[in-house]
Motif scaffolding. Structure first.
Motif, PDB file in Angstrom:
ATOM      1  N   GLY A  19      -3.061  82.606  -2.849  1.00 53.35           N
ATOM      2  CA  GLY A  19      -3.095  81.483  -1.935  1.00 53.35           C
ATOM      3  C   GLY A  19      -2.953  80.170  -2.633  1.00 53.35           C
ATOM      4  N   GLY A  20      -3.118  79.097  -1.853  1.00 53.81           N
ATOM      5  CA  GLY A  20      -3.020  77.767  -2.422  1.00 53.81           C
ATOM      6  C   GLY A  20      -4.150  77.498  -3.378  1.00 53.81           C
ATOM      7  N   GLY A  21      -5.235  78.288  -3.292  1.00 56.33           N
ATOM      8  CA  GLY A  21      -6.344  78.086  -4.184  1.00 56.33           C
ATOM      9  C   GLY A  21      -6.161  78.872  -5.456  1.00 56.33           C
ATOM     10  N   SER A  22      -7.079  78.695  -6.371  1.00 56.24           N
ATOM     11  CA  SER A  22      -7.049  79.408  -7.639  1.00 56.24           C
ATOM     12  C   SER A  22      -7.813  80.703  -7.480  1.00 56.24           C
ATOM     13  N   ARG A  23      -7.096  81.813  -7.200  1.00 54.32           N
ATOM     14  CA  ARG A  23      -7.749  83.087  -6.947  1.00 54.32           C
ATOM     15  C   ARG A  23      -7.781  83.952  -8.183  1.00 54.32           C
ATOM     16  N   GLY A  24      -7.413  83.404  -9.313  1.00 56.20           N
ATOM     17  CA  GLY A  24      -7.460  84.193 -10.531  1.00 56.20           C
ATOM     18  C   GLY A  24      -8.823  84.177 -11.180  1.00 56.20           C
ATOM     19  N   GLY A  25      -9.805  83.520 -10.555  1.00 54.58           N
ATOM     20  CA  GLY A  25     -11.139  83.451 -11.123  1.00 54.58           C
ATOM     21  C   GLY A  25     -11.290  82.271 -12.050  1.00 54.58           C
ATOM     22  N   PRO A  26     -12.476  82.083 -12.593  1.00 51.52           N
ATOM     23  CA  PRO A  26     -12.723  80.945 -13.485  1.00 51.52           C
ATOM     24  C   PRO A  26     -11.924  81.060 -14.771  1.00 51.52           C
ATOM     25  N   ARG A  27     -11.567  79.926 -15.321  1.00 51.08           N
ATOM     26  CA  ARG A  27     -10.815  79.938 -16.575  1.00 51.08           C
ATOM     27  C   ARG A  27     -11.762  80.057 -17.759  1.00 51.08           C
ATOM     28  N   SER A  28     -11.242  80.604 -18.833  1.00 53.60           N
ATOM     29  CA  SER A  28     -12.061  80.839 -20.015  1.00 53.60           C
ATOM     30  C   SER A  28     -12.314  79.549 -20.771  1.00 53.60           C
ATOM     31  N   ARG A  29     -13.506  79.460 -21.335  1.00 50.94           N
ATOM     32  CA  ARG A  29     -13.807  78.311 -22.191  1.00 50.94           C
ATOM     33  C   ARG A  29     -13.075  78.400 -23.520  1.00 50.94           C
ATOM     34  N   VAL A  30     -12.730  79.614 -23.917  1.00 49.92           N
ATOM     35  CA  VAL A  30     -12.040  79.822 -25.196  1.00 49.92           C
ATOM     36  C   VAL A  30     -10.541  79.719 -24.954  1.00 49.92           C
TER      37      VAL A  30
END
Length: 384
Positions: free
Chosen positions: A97-108
């Protein structure tokens, strides 16, 4: 109930949300008016969209399963575009969708590449050199080992996005509800927050530092050549892997030689008498800048009798080593014949006697085409 929403989507009454979404995506791709020009495609697209709108909403689905009017229960009226998520249309065609559905991004994350300019002499560029250079880049924080947290501190789930990394915004429009997704302002898309950041790096997992890097410049590099040093760039956020370091070569001017590709060029000036009679001269080599061996510092060049000013002599294998090849280029020497300007009486008499012997007291000048580009024009002519 006028329509069977489960039959429209081709699923059973016990279908899960994932099964509903998969069925809707498939039908939406087939029936959307932009890809299906059948007369009834638009109406069928509205029907499956309405069906998905109802069955994907737990409250509306419960009302529908009990035989009620889910649109009235939802307070949205009825028909296409009265409450479906814009993300679902995006899902149908783009897989998300228009949102970020890949989950949170990594800090690393991987660090950025770095670019430095390295100045070398012509001989160093030709024969290679090893240098120790100082590099100011981001390196991993040794206090927290790149985690970004103080000792004993662990990241905790963000209370704003509950670990998703983004937050949803729903806006009502004439076409219905449009849902958009943006990175969470609290955790910046990571899904977690560090309650007790490291004092040294302030939670970034890296600090700025000056370090020494050994650089091996290969033989044959030229002005503008870039050398890639893998893993010597900036360390990434969260102590992530470093990027690469690129060194752009700047070659300083040489007092004797000029480089053109793998060739070296220089000039040698000889007196008029030496050019007329022929002479053997010793010239410095480029190796003289990097060696203490006297034998390698000079080479002999025979200038034949009658050599004219501007003639080009080629010495094989005295040029620059080829960067991606075998052997070396050539050295091109331009001979410049020097005409004496200050003569004493004896010298003048000798030249006058020579002119008389050669019947050149009143020589006829020969007119020919002008060499507009001088030395470089003659060089091109010699190679043609």
């Amino acid at each position: 109930m006028a329509q069977d929403y489960y039959a429209l989507l081709g699923v059973g009454r016990d279908a899960s949300n994932d099964e509903l979404k998969k069925a809707y995506r498939k039908l939406a791709r087939q029936l959307h008016p932009d890809v299906n020009d059948a007369p009834d495609a638009a109406d069928r697209f509205k029907e499956v969209t309405s069906a998905y709108e109802v069955l994907s909403d737990p409250q509306k689905r419960s009302v529908y399963d009990r035989g009620g009017d889910p649109m009235a229960a939802g307070g949205a009226g009825g028909g296409f575009g009265q409450g479906f998520s814009f993300d679902d249309i995006m899902d149908a065609f783009f897989g998300q969708g228009g949102g970020s559905r890949g989950g949170p991004r990594s800090r690393v994350q991987r660090g950025q590449d770095a670019l430095l300019r390295l100045s070398v002499d012509l001989a160093e560029a030709a024969f290679g050199v090893t240098r120790e250079i100082k590099v100011d880049t981001a390196v991993r924080c040794e206090t927290c080992q790149g985690s970004g947290g103080a000792e004993g501190s662990e990241p905790v789930t963000c209370s704003t996005c509950h670990g998703h990394g983004d937050v949803q915004h729903v806006q009502r429009t004439p076409l219905g509800q449009v849902r958009t997704s943006r990175p969470c302002p609290t955790c910046h898309g990571f899904g977690t927050v560090i309650p007790d950041p490291c004092d040294e790096c302030n939670g970034d997992g890296r600090v700025r530092s000056r370090r020494t890097v050994s650089v091996s410049v290969p033989a044959g590099v030229d002005q503008g050549t870039r050398i890639q040093m893998a893993g010597e760039g900036e360390v990434g956020p969260g102590g992530g892997p470093p990027g690469d370091l690129y060194l752009e070569i700047n070659v300083a001017r040489h007092p004797v030689f000029v480089r053109k590709g793998d060739q070296l060029r220089c000039q040698v000036t000889v007196p008029m008498t030496a050019a007329a009679l022929g002479v053997h001269v010793e010239l410095p080599t480029l190796e003289a800048d990097v060696t203490d061996d006297p034998a390698a510092a000079v080479f002999g060049l025979d200038i034949s009798a009658g050599t004219q000013s501007g003639e080009l002599l080629t010495v094989k294998g005295q040029g620059v080593p080829r960067l991606r090849g075998v052997g070396r280029g050539d050295l091109v020497v331009e001979v410049v014949v020097e005409t004496p300007t200050h003569l004493d009486d004896e010298q003048r008499e000798l030249l006058a006697r020579l002119a008389e012997l050669r019947d050149e007291q009143k020589p006829l000048a020969e007119v020919s085409e002008s060499h507009r580009n001088g030395v470089f024009d003659r060089i091109r002519g010699a190679f043609r």
